[in-house]
Design an enzyme around this catalytic site. Structure first.
Site, mmCIF file in Angstrom:
data_model
loop_
_atom_site.group_PDB
_atom_site.id
_atom_site.type_symbol
_atom_site.label_atom_id
_atom_site.label_comp_id
_atom_site.label_asym_id
_atom_site.label_seq_id
_atom_site.Cartn_x
_atom_site.Cartn_y
_atom_site.Cartn_z
ATOM 1 N N ASN A 7 -20.787 -1.817 54.575
ATOM 2 C CA ASN A 7 -19.531 -1.237 55.046
ATOM 3 C C ASN A 7 -19.723 -0.965 56.537
ATOM 4 O O ASN A 7 -20.366 0.008 56.916
ATOM 5 C CB ASN A 7 -19.273 0.054 54.258
ATOM 6 C CG ASN A 7 -17.910 0.638 54.554
ATOM 7 O OD1 ASN A 7 -17.257 0.256 55.520
ATOM 8 N ND2 ASN A 7 -17.486 1.579 53.723
ATOM 9 N N ARG A 66 -17.327 -4.849 52.677
ATOM 10 C CA ARG A 66 -16.042 -4.174 52.525
ATOM 11 C C ARG A 66 -15.210 -4.529 53.751
ATOM 12 O O ARG A 66 -15.618 -4.269 54.884
ATOM 13 C CB ARG A 66 -16.254 -2.671 52.459
ATOM 14 C CG ARG A 66 -14.955 -1.915 52.529
ATOM 15 C CD ARG A 66 -15.139 -0.443 52.254
ATOM 16 N NE ARG A 66 -13.840 0.181 52.144
ATOM 17 C CZ ARG A 66 -13.411 1.125 52.983
ATOM 18 N NH1 ARG A 66 -14.176 1.553 53.957
ATOM 19 N NH2 ARG A 66 -12.213 1.635 52.812
ATOM 20 N N HIS A 155 -7.488 1.276 49.754
ATOM 21 C CA HIS A 155 -8.315 1.798 48.653
ATOM 22 C C HIS A 155 -8.237 0.899 47.416
ATOM 23 O O HIS A 155 -8.502 1.349 46.298
ATOM 24 C CB HIS A 155 -7.854 3.208 48.190
ATOM 25 C CG HIS A 155 -8.147 4.309 49.154
ATOM 26 N ND1 HIS A 155 -7.316 5.413 49.289
ATOM 27 C CD2 HIS A 155 -9.163 4.497 50.013
ATOM 28 C CE1 HIS A 155 -7.815 6.217 50.200
ATOM 29 N NE2 HIS A 155 -8.932 5.692 50.666
ATOM 30 N N ARG A 214 -5.227 13.341 58.073
ATOM 31 C CA ARG A 214 -3.975 12.600 58.300
ATOM 32 C C ARG A 214 -2.804 13.305 57.648
ATOM 33 O O ARG A 214 -2.929 13.868 56.556
ATOM 34 C CB ARG A 214 -4.068 11.187 57.714
ATOM 35 C CG ARG A 214 -5.118 10.325 58.346
ATOM 36 C CD ARG A 214 -5.004 8.892 57.822
ATOM 37 N NE ARG A 214 -6.245 8.178 58.034
ATOM 38 C CZ ARG A 214 -6.947 7.584 57.069
ATOM 39 N NH1 ARG A 214 -6.512 7.586 55.819
ATOM 40 N NH2 ARG A 214 -8.064 6.971 57.352
ATOM 41 N N GLU A 356 -17.131 2.279 44.707
ATOM 42 C CA GLU A 356 -16.715 1.099 45.468
ATOM 43 C C GLU A 356 -17.869 0.128 45.687
ATOM 44 O O GLU A 356 -17.666 -1.084 45.649
ATOM 45 C CB GLU A 356 -16.113 1.530 46.812
ATOM 46 C CG GLU A 356 -14.723 2.113 46.620
ATOM 47 C CD GLU A 356 -14.127 2.703 47.889
ATOM 48 O OE1 GLU A 356 -14.474 3.845 48.211
ATOM 49 O OE2 GLU A 356 -13.335 2.020 48.548
#
Ligand code: ADP
Length: 371
Positions: A7, A66, A155, A214, A356
């Site tokens: 990642n 990813r 996601h 956010r 993940e």
């Protein structure tokens, strides 16, 4: 098959080496770009050193990356070649922080191990099944044609993994339900027959739920108003992506601190939990309609898996759907997939841990063995 999952961020590289369900090594290289680790190639050398020790003479068979944005092209994981790398690069404008880092990571590996099979696993791919009425914004078509402005969703790797695990848990062939992935970033997805049909993140990961830093949904006119007040593009970006959400409401982006503060009576923390849980409950109501009657509500990721008080705040607002938590089960600390609702709940509420890295490694092994 031994898989290295990568990642890449702009200044960091997170990795895990897996063989099936076993994690053989994992780590994080930070501050790429500074003196000690000048670039991604240097970061990779470091990973290589750490991994070699852990593997004791065995070697990596394939690398899974990813990749945040797969645009409209990528609906599943793909074997990477030069053309695919360039296609990911062409999507840079849609994910200016993430895709360039992934491309840098891919090129660094190509350079270091030219014959290593590499697979790209996209965060947007699971949402390629959204029907057009769900992905369209009500703006002139030109914005879509010229700039690709539409809802993409993110996601996806996590939502897809959790959808499969939840289906298994309730004994269904495929999930029809609602998945709330609540980490630092948060999104909720409507899944019908195992496919994503709507999701709360949109053109970027900014839309939807209240997140760590956010804002999620706001009236876009607020931006116009603030621009007239002298805010620059950079100011607005920082405001909405880095200084809003839980952080904007309470001063901290960390849900554990927020729940602790709320429990000890801090009003701002209590309010933040109400704002965030109310927003999520509204989405769950909407997605219950979208999927034609959910058969499960699933919580996952850091907050979804661990924050019992937050789950309780959400489900307490869903009495109209007939949902009821078993507070004992809800407050149990456990790392396994499980139901946390009462037997009289209209449909089960589940906690399903996401993974993940496992999903990326599985997809990588799958693509490589088929190629
Ligand atoms: P990321 O999106 O960075 O992968 P995670 O999925 O790890 O994030 O989720 C991080 C969030 O989970 C943080 O807000 C953290 O405070 C929250 N969290 C983790 N454990 C708990 C807990 N026991 N109680 C409340 N919140 C928790």
């Amino acid at each position: 098959m031994i898989i290295l999952v990568i990642n890449s961020g702009s200044s960091s590289l997170k990795y895990q080496v897996r063989e099936g369900d076993d994690v053989l090594a994992e780590g994080l290289v930070e501050r790429i770009g500074e003196a000690e680790v000048p670039d991604h190639a240097a970061a990779l050398d470091r990973v290589d050193g750490e991994v070699a020790t852990a593997l004791g003479g065995r070697s990596i068979d394939a690398v899974g990356h990813r990749v945040v944005h797969g645009g409209e092209r990528f609906s599943e994981p793909v074997l990477i070649d030069n053309e695919i790398t360039r296609a990911i690069e062409r999507l840079n404008p849609l994910a200016p922080l993430h895709n360039p880092a992934a491309v840098t990571g891919i090129r660094a590996i190509t350079e270091k191990w030219p014959h290593m099979p590499q697979v790209a696993v996209f965060d947007t791919a699971f949402h390629r099944t959204l029907p057009e009425h769900a992905w369209r914004y009500a703006v002139p078509d030109e914005l879509y044609r010229r700039f690709g402005i539409r809802r993409y969703g993110f996601h996806g790797t996590s939502h897809a993994y959790v959808a499969r695990a939840a289906a298994e848990l309730v004994g269904a062939e495929a999930l029809t339900g609602i998945i709330a992935h609540l980490g630092n970033g948060a999104s909720v997805t409507a899944v019908r027959d195992g496919r994503s049909i709507d999701t709360s993140m949109g053109f970027t990961p900014l839309e939807g739920l209240v997140m760590g830093t956010r804002s999620g949904d706001i009236d876009p006119s607020i931006l116009l108003f603030l621009m007239r007040e002298g805010y620059s593009e950079q100011d607005l970006d920082a405001l909405l992506n880095r200084n809003s959400g839980l952080k904007g409401l309470t001063g901290t982006n960390d849900m554990r601190s927020v729940t602790e503060a709320a429990e000890s009576g801090t009003e701002r923390a209590q309010l933040a939990i109400e704002v965030a849980s109310y927003r999520l409950a509204k989405y769950v109501g909407g997605y219950h309609v979208a999927v034609g009657g959910a058969q499960a509500l699933v919580f996952t990721a850091g907050i979804g898996e661990n924050a019992a008080a937050f789950r309780s705040a959400v489900v307490s607002k869903l009495g109209a759907l007939g949902l009821e938590l078993d507070e004992d089960r809800n407050s149990e600390r456990s790392k396994v997939a499980r139901a946390i609702s009462t037997s009289s709940s209209a449909f089960p509420v589940l906690v399903v841990p996401t993974n993940e890295e496992a999903a990326i490694a599985e997809a990588t092994a799958d693509v490589v063995s088929r190629s």
